[in-house]
Design an enzyme around this catalytic site. Structure first.
Site, short mmCIF file in Angstrom:
data_model
loop_
_atom_site.label_atom_id
_atom_site.label_comp_id
_atom_site.label_asym_id
_atom_site.label_seq_id
_atom_site.Cartn_x
_atom_site.Cartn_y
_atom_site.Cartn_z
N ASP A 153 10.53 17.68 2.12
CA ASP A 153 11.46 18.67 2.65
C ASP A 153 11.37 19.98 1.86
O ASP A 153 10.65 20.07 0.86
CB ASP A 153 12.89 18.13 2.57
CG ASP A 153 13.07 16.89 3.42
OD1 ASP A 153 12.53 16.87 4.54
OD2 ASP A 153 13.74 15.94 2.97
N TYR A 233 8.58 8.14 -5.66
CA TYR A 233 9.21 9.42 -5.97
C TYR A 233 9.80 9.38 -7.38
O TYR A 233 10.21 8.33 -7.87
CB TYR A 233 10.35 9.72 -4.98
CG TYR A 233 9.90 10.16 -3.61
CD1 TYR A 233 9.82 11.51 -3.28
CD2 TYR A 233 9.57 9.23 -2.64
CE1 TYR A 233 9.43 11.92 -2.02
CE2 TYR A 233 9.17 9.62 -1.36
CZ TYR A 233 9.10 10.97 -1.07
OH TYR A 233 8.71 11.38 0.18
#
Length: 449
Positions: A153, A233
Site C-alpha cells: 500500500d 513482513y
C-alpha cells in the site's frame, strides 16, 4: 503557345506522388529485410538516448539503424513509452525469456505498488517506464504475461528478500523464438551464461528509491502471485513504555488459521474468504538506540494477507502494549461469530511497515558482480543521505530545547493529557460482511433496473 498552368501543376503533383510511392515501396522492402535480420540479432547495448551507442552482434550496422529510425522502428524518446507500432514490431522479432525480478524500494513517496488506483507515482509505473526505456519489453502487460507478488500500500517499503514480479523480457538467447515470439528455453540454468545483465541495465534507468537486486529464469507457467509460498513482513517501532512481553504473548495468538475480517480493511466486492494462515510471529530488538529509547521490530509470516491486515494487527498489539487492552481482545476479534462487526480503530502508520520476503520454490536469483558492486555503492550512498537528514532534524530538536526555558518546556509537556481510551468492544462498529454484500447487491439491482 504557352502551356496551361493548371495542367503543369497537376503533372508536377503526379510526378511527386509517383516518386513518393517508389520511396514507400523501397522502405517496405528494406523494412522486410531488416526484420529478418533483427530476428537473429542480439543487442548488447540499448539505445536509451541519442548519445547512447547501439552495439549489435548481427550484421545490422549504423546505416541500417538509421534506416530503422527513418521508418519509425526506433523510438528514442527519453520520457515516453515506445509506440505500439513500429518499435514494438522490431522488438517482437527478438528472442525473449520468462524472468522473475526481485525488487526493493523505499515506499514513502509512492502511492503503493500497483498502478490500478490511477495515482502516480507507483512502484509499478516506474518499473515499466524503465523496462520500456531500456527496450527490454514490447507489447501490453497481458502479452508479457506479467504478474506481481507482495503488492504493498501507499508508503510501505520492500527491502531484503523483497517483492517479486515476473514477465517476458528481451533476451540474448540465440535460439529461434517460438511462433509467438517467446523462447521456450526460459528455465534452463545453462542458458543464463551471456545473458543480458537485467539488474545493471534496469538500475541505471530506475529512480534512486527503487532497485532491482536480482533476476531468475522462470518457467512460463510461473506466477509471481500464485506461485508464492509465503510472505514475511517486518514492522519497526520505538519501544518507549510498551510492555514487550504482553505484546509478544498476544501476538502468538494470531498463529494458525483464523478469520481476519476484524483485522483488515474489508473489500466485500472482491474478497469472499477472510481466512488466512499465520505461520510465525516474533518480536525482537534491532540493537539500534536513540537516546534512552530502543528500536524494536515485529516479524509476521503467513501464506497471504488481507488489505491492511498487518497494520491492523500491529495497531491492536500497540493498545495491548500500552496497557489499554488485554490480550483477550484478540480472541474476541478472531471469533467472528461472536464479533461479526469490526470495532472502529485507527491502523498503525504505514511508513515503518516493510515487506521483507516472498518465498518461491525453484527460483535462483542472480546478480552479476558489476551490478552487485554498483547496488552496494548506491545503497550505502542512500543510507548516508538519510542519516544526514536525521542529523539535521536532530540539530533542530537540540535548537528547540535551548530556545525555551525549563518552565516553558514543562508547560508544553504537561498542558494536555491524552484522550480517554474507549475499550475496543465498546466502540461503534463498521458494517459486517453480510451487510456490505447486501448493500452491493441492492446497488447492482438498482443500476440494472
Amino acid at each position: 503557345m504557352e502551356g496551361n498552368p493548371n495542367i503543369e501543376l497537376v503533372n508536377s503533383l503526379q510526378a511527386q506522388m509517383e516518386s513518393l510511392r517508389e520511396r514507400i515501396n523501397q522502405l517496405e522492402t528494406e523494412n522486410a529485410k531488416l526484420s529478418r535480420q533483427l530476428s537473429v540479432c542480439v543487442c548488447q547495448k540499448i539505445a536509451v538516448s541519442d548519445k547512447t551507442p547501439v552495439d549489435c552482434s548481427s550484421s545490422i550496422g549504423e546505416m541500417e539503424m538509421l534506416k530503422l529510425d527513418e521508418i519509425g522502428l526506433l523510438n528514442r524518446s527519453k520520457d515516453k513509452e515506445p509506440a505500439a507500432g513500429g518499435n514494438a514490431m522490431a522488438l517482437h522479432h527478438l528472442p525473449k525469456r520468462y524472468v522473475a525480478l526481485k525488487v526493493m524500494y523505499f515506499g514513502q513517496r509512492f502511492y503503493g505498488f500497483a498502478s490500478e488506483a490511477q495515482m502516480d507515482p507507483t512502484i509499478e509505473s516506474e518499473i515499466f517506464k524503465a523496462l520500456h526505456k531500456t527496450r527490454l519489453v514490447s507489447g501490453d502487460r497481458k502479452e508479457l504475461q506479467y504478474s506481481r507478488c507482495g503488492r504493498t500500500d501507499k508508503g510501505v517499503s520492500s527491502v531484503g528478500q523483497v517483492s517479486v514480479i515476473s514477465l517476458f523480457l528481451r533476451s540474448n538467447l540465440k535460439k529461434t523464438p517460438a511462433s509467438n515470439g517467446y523462447s521456450v528455453e526460459s528455465f534452463a540454468e545453462e542458458s543464463c551464461d551471456g545473458e543480458i545483465d537485467y539488474v545493471k541495465i534496469l538500475n541505471r534507468a530506475l529512480p534512486n528509491d527503487i532497485r532491482i537486486i536480482g533476476w531468475s529464469p522462470a518457467r512460463t507457467d510461473f506466477s509471481a502471485r500464485f506461485s508464492c509460498l509465503s510472505r514475511e513482513y517486518k514492522y519497526f517501532f520505538w519501544r518507549e513504555n510498551l510492555n514487550i512481553m504482553a505484546m509478544e504473548s498476544s501476538g502468538k495468538r494470531f498463529i494458525g488459521e483464523h478469520d481476519f475480517r476484524n483485522f483488515c480493511k474489508m473489500d466485500a466486492a472482491n474478497v469472499h474468504n477472510y481466512r488466512r494462515y499465520i505461520t510465525s510471529f516474533e518480536i525482537f530488538s534491532c540493537n539500534e538506540r536513540y537516546g534512552d529509547d530502543e528500536l524494536w521490530a515485529m516479524k509476521i509470516k503467513g501464506s497471504a494477507f488481507l488489505w491492511h491486515q498487518i497494520r491492523c494487527m500491529v495497531a491492536i498489539l500497540f493498545l495491548i502494549g500500552q496497557g489499554l487492552e488485554s490480550s483477550n481482545v484478540i480472541d474476541e476479534l478472531l471469533d467472528t461469530e461472536r464479533t461479526s462487526r469490526k470495532p472502529q480503530y485507527k491502523m498503525a502508520p504505514e511508513i515503518p511497515l516493510v515487506l521483507q520476503s516472498c518465498e518461491f520454490d525453484g527460483l535462483k536469483f542472480k546478480c552479476s558482480s558489476d551490478a552487485r558492486q554498483a547496488l552496494r555503492a548506491h545503497l550505502e550512498k542512500e543510507c548516508r543521505s538519510y542519516k544526514l537528514e536525521a542529523a539535521i532534524f536532530h540539530e533542530g530538536l537540540l535548537s528547540c530545547s535551548t530556545t525555551f526555558s525549563d518552565s516553558t518546556q514543562l508547560n508544553i509537556t504537561t498542558k494536555k493529557k491524552g484522550p480517554t481510551h474507549i475499550p475496543l468492544m465498546s466502540r461503534p462498529t463498521e458494517p459486517s460482511y453480510e451487510e456490505r454484500r447486501a448493500k452491493l447487491a441492492a446497488a447492482r439491482s438498482n443500476n440494472y433496473n
